[in-house]
Design a protein around this motif. Structure first.
Motif, PDB file in Angstrom:
ATOM      1  N   ARG A 216       2.593   1.742  -3.409  1.00 25.30           N
ATOM      2  CA  ARG A 216       1.608   2.165  -4.411  1.00 25.30           C
ATOM      3  C   ARG A 216       1.233   3.631  -4.232  1.00 25.30           C
ATOM      4  N   GLY A 217       1.017   4.057  -3.007  1.00 26.05           N
ATOM      5  CA  GLY A 217       0.651   5.447  -2.756  1.00 26.05           C
ATOM      6  C   GLY A 217       1.774   6.408  -3.079  1.00 26.05           C
TER       7      GLY A 217
ATOM      8  N   LEU B 140      -4.537   0.489  -0.990  1.00 32.10           N
ATOM      9  CA  LEU B 140      -4.092   0.985  -2.299  1.00 32.10           C
ATOM     10  C   LEU B 140      -3.411  -0.088  -3.139  1.00 32.10           C
TER      11      LEU B 140
ATOM     12  N   HIS C 238      -8.627   1.222  -6.661  1.00 34.56           N
ATOM     13  CA  HIS C 238      -8.439   2.373  -5.783  1.00 34.56           C
ATOM     14  C   HIS C 238      -7.699   3.529  -6.448  1.00 34.56           C
ATOM     15  N   TYR C 239      -7.997   3.805  -7.704  1.00 37.89           N
ATOM     16  CA  TYR C 239      -7.322   4.909  -8.376  1.00 37.89           C
ATOM     17  C   TYR C 239      -7.679   6.236  -7.720  1.00 37.89           C
TER      18      TYR C 239
ATOM     19  N   ASP D 106       0.834  -1.204   0.000  1.00 36.99           N
ATOM     20  CA  ASP D 106       0.000   0.000   0.000  1.00 36.99           C
ATOM     21  C   ASP D 106       0.869   1.255   0.000  1.00 36.99           C
TER      22      ASP D 106
ATOM     23  N   GLU E  65      -8.600   6.861  -4.705  1.00 39.76           N
ATOM     24  CA  GLU E  65      -7.972   6.959  -3.387  1.00 39.76           C
ATOM     25  C   GLU E  65      -6.478   7.261  -3.503  1.00 39.76           C
ATOM     26  N   SER E  66      -5.814   6.667  -4.487  1.00 40.93           N
ATOM     27  CA  SER E  66      -4.386   6.950  -4.656  1.00 40.93           C
ATOM     28  C   SER E  66      -4.187   8.380  -5.146  1.00 40.93           C
TER      29      SER E  66
END
Length: 174
Positions: A80-81, A131, A137-138, A77, A140-141
């Protein structure tokens, strides 16, 4: 095409020379359906495109051993973030991502600090949660990426590192 020396050649044959074709095609025009005219469009959910963005994954994976996570955080996560933050910074300078982009991304979110501020941990845990599930979760990212202002992304890694943790709120635009 050249002929071997032993091939008989008639001395009265005229030598060949280059001739232009009878039909000259028109010049190429960028008229494909997906062709972008002008600059890359900006807007919601369009991201920050740039060259060779996949290289950021290799850099991020090489930095995993330096990350400091608290209980309940997932390394995938976090990567990714922070990838989105690093790619946004790289695209600002119209270049491929480098290690400094990821260093800034991990620093502003406190992942390179062994003891990040408690308030920052409270802020980042729900933002980064889940994420790692790429296709779902686009939005959210994008929230994680949009938390980091352009002024922070324009700074050098040394400026960001010297400002953290004392100025973490201003580095995140809070």
């Amino acid at each position: 095409m050249a002929a071997p020396k032993f091939t008989p050649v008639d001395p009265t044959d005229a030598p060949r020379y280059y001739e232009s074709p009878d039909h000259v095609p028109s010049s190429w025009m960028p008229d494909r359906p997906g062709e972008i005219v002008g600059f890359q469009p900006h807007g919601e959910r369009l991201g920050a495109p740039g060259p060779d963005q996949g290289y950021a994954i290799k850099i991020a994976n090489s930095m995993r051993s330096k990350l400091h996570l608290v209980a309940g955080e997932n390394e995938d996560d976090v990567v990714r973030g922070c990838l989105g933050v690093a790619l946004r910074r790289a695209s600002m300078f119209s270049r491929a991502p480098v290690v400094h982009d990821l260093t800034i991304a991990f620093t502003v979110w406190g992942y390179l600090d062994a003891e990040p501020p408690a308030e920052l941990v409270e802020l980042r845990k729900p933002l980064f949660e889940g994420l790692r599930h790429v296709g779902h979760h686009y939005a959210e990212s994008r929230v994680v990426v949009d938390h980091v202002p352009l002024d922070t992304l324009r700074k050098t890694p040394a400026q960001v590192t010297s400002g953290f943790p004392a100025e973490w709120r201003s580095l995140l635009g809070l």
